[in-house]
Design a protein around this motif. Structure first.
Motif, mmCIF file in Angstrom:
data_model
loop_
_atom_site.group_PDB
_atom_site.id
_atom_site.type_symbol
_atom_site.label_atom_id
_atom_site.label_comp_id
_atom_site.label_asym_id
_atom_site.label_seq_id
_atom_site.Cartn_x
_atom_site.Cartn_y
_atom_site.Cartn_z
ATOM 1 N N GLY A 1 -29.314 8.303 11.023
ATOM 2 C CA GLY A 1 -30.072 9.349 10.675
ATOM 3 C C GLY A 1 -29.564 10.152 9.434
ATOM 4 O O GLY A 1 -30.540 10.925 8.851
ATOM 5 N N ARG A 2 -28.219 10.061 9.286
ATOM 6 C CA ARG A 2 -28.002 10.817 8.094
ATOM 7 C C ARG A 2 -28.504 10.620 6.694
ATOM 8 O O ARG A 2 -28.903 11.349 6.008
ATOM 9 C CB ARG A 2 -26.290 10.776 8.124
ATOM 10 N N HIS A 3 -28.500 9.188 6.777
ATOM 11 C CA HIS A 3 -29.448 8.551 5.562
ATOM 12 C C HIS A 3 -30.885 8.760 5.540
ATOM 13 O O HIS A 3 -31.269 9.171 4.444
ATOM 14 C CB HIS A 3 -29.044 6.871 5.271
ATOM 15 N N VAL A 4 -31.197 8.835 6.496
ATOM 16 C CA VAL A 4 -32.850 8.979 6.631
ATOM 17 C C VAL A 4 -32.935 10.605 6.186
ATOM 18 O O VAL A 4 -33.834 10.770 5.236
ATOM 19 C CB VAL A 4 -33.663 8.892 8.135
ATOM 20 N N LEU A 5 -32.376 11.396 6.909
ATOM 21 C CA LEU A 5 -32.371 13.036 6.339
ATOM 22 C C LEU A 5 -31.952 12.926 4.849
ATOM 23 O O LEU A 5 -32.986 13.907 4.260
ATOM 24 C CB LEU A 5 -31.497 13.700 7.105
ATOM 25 N N MET A 6 -31.270 12.330 4.218
ATOM 26 C CA MET A 6 -30.756 12.687 3.118
ATOM 27 C C MET A 6 -31.925 12.228 2.143
ATOM 28 O O MET A 6 -32.220 12.658 0.972
ATOM 29 C CB MET A 6 -29.409 11.693 2.658
ATOM 30 N N GLU A 7 -32.550 10.978 2.416
ATOM 31 C CA GLU A 7 -33.574 10.403 1.650
ATOM 32 C C GLU A 7 -34.917 11.036 1.635
ATOM 33 O O GLU A 7 -35.564 11.469 0.725
ATOM 34 C CB GLU A 7 -34.243 8.925 2.067
ATOM 35 N N VAL A 8 -35.233 11.502 3.100
ATOM 36 C CA VAL A 8 -36.516 12.588 3.028
ATOM 37 C C VAL A 8 -36.312 13.748 2.296
ATOM 38 O O VAL A 8 -37.294 14.190 1.608
ATOM 39 C CB VAL A 8 -36.916 12.781 4.574
ATOM 40 N N LYS A 9 -35.373 14.248 2.393
ATOM 41 C CA LYS A 9 -35.131 15.747 1.681
ATOM 42 C C LYS A 9 -34.930 15.559 0.320
ATOM 43 O O LYS A 9 -35.129 16.662 -0.328
ATOM 44 C CB LYS A 9 -34.025 16.480 2.567
ATOM 45 N N SER A 10 -34.542 14.524 -0.238
ATOM 46 C CA SER A 10 -34.362 14.256 -1.625
ATOM 47 C C SER A 10 -35.594 13.902 -2.106
ATOM 48 O O SER A 10 -35.889 13.367 -3.431
ATOM 49 C CB SER A 10 -33.127 13.496 -1.960
ATOM 50 N N ASP A 11 -36.676 13.373 -1.652
ATOM 51 C CA ASP A 11 -37.897 12.926 -2.000
ATOM 52 C C ASP A 11 -39.009 14.047 -2.066
ATOM 53 O O ASP A 11 -39.280 14.674 -1.165
ATOM 54 C CB ASP A 11 -38.331 11.624 -1.069
ATOM 55 N N ASP A 12 -39.359 14.235 -3.261
ATOM 56 C CA ASP A 12 -40.322 15.391 -3.600
ATOM 57 C C ASP A 12 -41.533 15.110 -2.733
ATOM 58 O O ASP A 12 -42.147 16.214 -2.351
ATOM 59 C CB ASP A 12 -40.758 15.446 -5.054
ATOM 60 N N SER A 13 -42.057 14.122 -2.447
ATOM 61 C CA SER A 13 -43.286 13.993 -1.603
ATOM 62 C C SER A 13 -43.226 13.871 -0.022
ATOM 63 O O SER A 13 -44.239 14.056 0.690
ATOM 64 C CB SER A 13 -43.872 12.468 -1.923
ATOM 65 N N LEU A 14 -41.979 14.007 0.279
ATOM 66 C CA LEU A 14 -41.314 14.105 1.755
ATOM 67 C C LEU A 14 -40.819 15.230 2.330
ATOM 68 O O LEU A 14 -40.761 15.602 3.809
ATOM 69 C CB LEU A 14 -40.889 12.833 2.232
ATOM 70 N N ARG A 15 -39.974 16.015 1.513
ATOM 71 C CA ARG A 15 -39.281 16.942 1.546
ATOM 72 C C ARG A 15 -39.665 18.020 2.626
ATOM 73 O O ARG A 15 -38.907 18.834 3.042
ATOM 74 C CB ARG A 15 -38.364 17.418 0.542
ATOM 75 N N GLN A 16 -40.945 18.538 2.593
ATOM 76 C CA GLN A 16 -41.352 19.582 3.141
ATOM 77 C C GLN A 16 -41.642 19.139 4.690
ATOM 78 O O GLN A 16 -42.039 20.136 5.503
ATOM 79 C CB GLN A 16 -43.137 19.892 2.692
ATOM 80 N N ILE A 17 -41.713 17.781 5.199
ATOM 81 C CA ILE A 17 -41.894 17.496 6.298
ATOM 82 C C ILE A 17 -40.664 18.168 7.329
ATOM 83 O O ILE A 17 -39.395 17.716 6.771
ATOM 84 C CB ILE A 17 -41.804 15.887 6.509
ATOM 85 N N PRO A 18 -40.726 18.956 8.204
ATOM 86 C CA PRO A 18 -39.611 19.337 8.907
ATOM 87 C C PRO A 18 -39.153 18.190 9.847
ATOM 88 O O PRO A 18 -39.783 17.544 10.347
ATOM 89 C CB PRO A 18 -40.232 20.684 9.735
ATOM 90 N N ILE A 19 -37.687 18.416 9.698
ATOM 91 C CA ILE A 19 -36.707 17.536 10.567
ATOM 92 C C ILE A 19 -36.049 18.075 11.701
ATOM 93 O O ILE A 19 -35.110 19.079 11.241
ATOM 94 C CB ILE A 19 -36.202 16.469 9.701
ATOM 95 N N VAL A 20 -36.401 17.533 12.904
ATOM 96 C CA VAL A 20 -35.311 18.286 14.106
ATOM 97 C C VAL A 20 -34.324 17.151 14.229
ATOM 98 O O VAL A 20 -34.913 16.043 14.705
ATOM 99 C CB VAL A 20 -36.360 18.365 15.367
ATOM 100 N N VAL A 21 -33.098 17.361 14.016
ATOM 101 C CA VAL A 21 -32.239 16.466 14.559
ATOM 102 C C VAL A 21 -31.959 16.597 16.061
ATOM 103 O O VAL A 21 -31.824 17.807 16.610
ATOM 104 C CB VAL A 21 -30.890 16.689 13.743
ATOM 105 N N LEU A 22 -32.284 15.585 16.802
ATOM 106 C CA LEU A 22 -32.114 15.488 18.247
ATOM 107 C C LEU A 22 -31.377 14.278 18.451
ATOM 108 O O LEU A 22 -31.538 13.102 18.333
ATOM 109 C CB LEU A 22 -33.618 15.205 18.921
ATOM 110 N N THR A 23 -29.883 14.596 18.538
ATOM 111 C CA THR A 23 -29.086 13.467 19.056
ATOM 112 C C THR A 23 -27.969 13.980 20.165
ATOM 113 O O THR A 23 -27.847 15.160 20.557
ATOM 114 C CB THR A 23 -28.330 13.369 17.552
#
Length: 149
Positions: free
Chosen positions: A78-100
């Motif tokens: 999930g850390r890698h997913v979070l990093m990829e999503v938040k560094s991608d201009d087309s995806l970064r606005q999607i809110p991410i709730v870490v549930l772990t």
């Protein structure tokens, strides 16, 4: 942004978790929501990125309005997913709730450093887990406004 009560389509939620039991419980809890929603689930970070980028088996995937993300999964975690999503201009606005399951301070700090929108430690108890999912629903689907694309 649109008020969720005035939407013409359900809220699209992507749950990224390698626990089939947690996915099943979340689906059950969200199915009882008064806010129309659809929970999509993938079991690892590789599938999550494919879903978000509409690749392979996920070419027809919808863009999620919210992501529920487990940190500890085999392969791409999930850390890698979070990093990829938040560094991608087309995806970064999607809110991410870490549930772990992790309540390690280092995981919490790291998740926020990677721009997670919130961090929730997954309870082990069934009733408490369902209450947490209900709280996520109440806040993320009712109280706040999600960007809609």
């Amino acid at each position: 942004m649109v008020n969720h009560l005035d939407m013409d389509r359900p809220i699209e939620i992507l749950m990224v978790d390698d626990s089939p039991g947690d996915i099943r419980l979340a689906k059950e809890a969200f199915s009882e929501s008064r806010i129309p929603n659809k929970l999509h689930a993938v079991e690892n970070g590789i599938e999550a990125i494919a879903f978000l980028r509409k690749e392979g088996d996920y070419v027809d995937a919808v863009r999620p309005d919210l992501i529920l993300l487990d940190l500890n999964m085999p392969g791409k975690n999930g850390r890698h997913v979070l990093m990829e999503v938040k560094s991608d201009d087309s995806l970064r606005q999607i809110p991410i709730v870490v549930l772990t399951i992790s309540n390690q301070e280092s995981d919490i700090i790291n998740a926020y450093d990677l721009h997670a929108n919130c961090y929730i430690t997954k309870p082990i108890d069934l009733n408490t887990f369902l209450a947490v999912i209900k709280a996520i629903e109440d806040f993320w689907l009712t109280v706040i406004k999600l960007p809609r694309r």
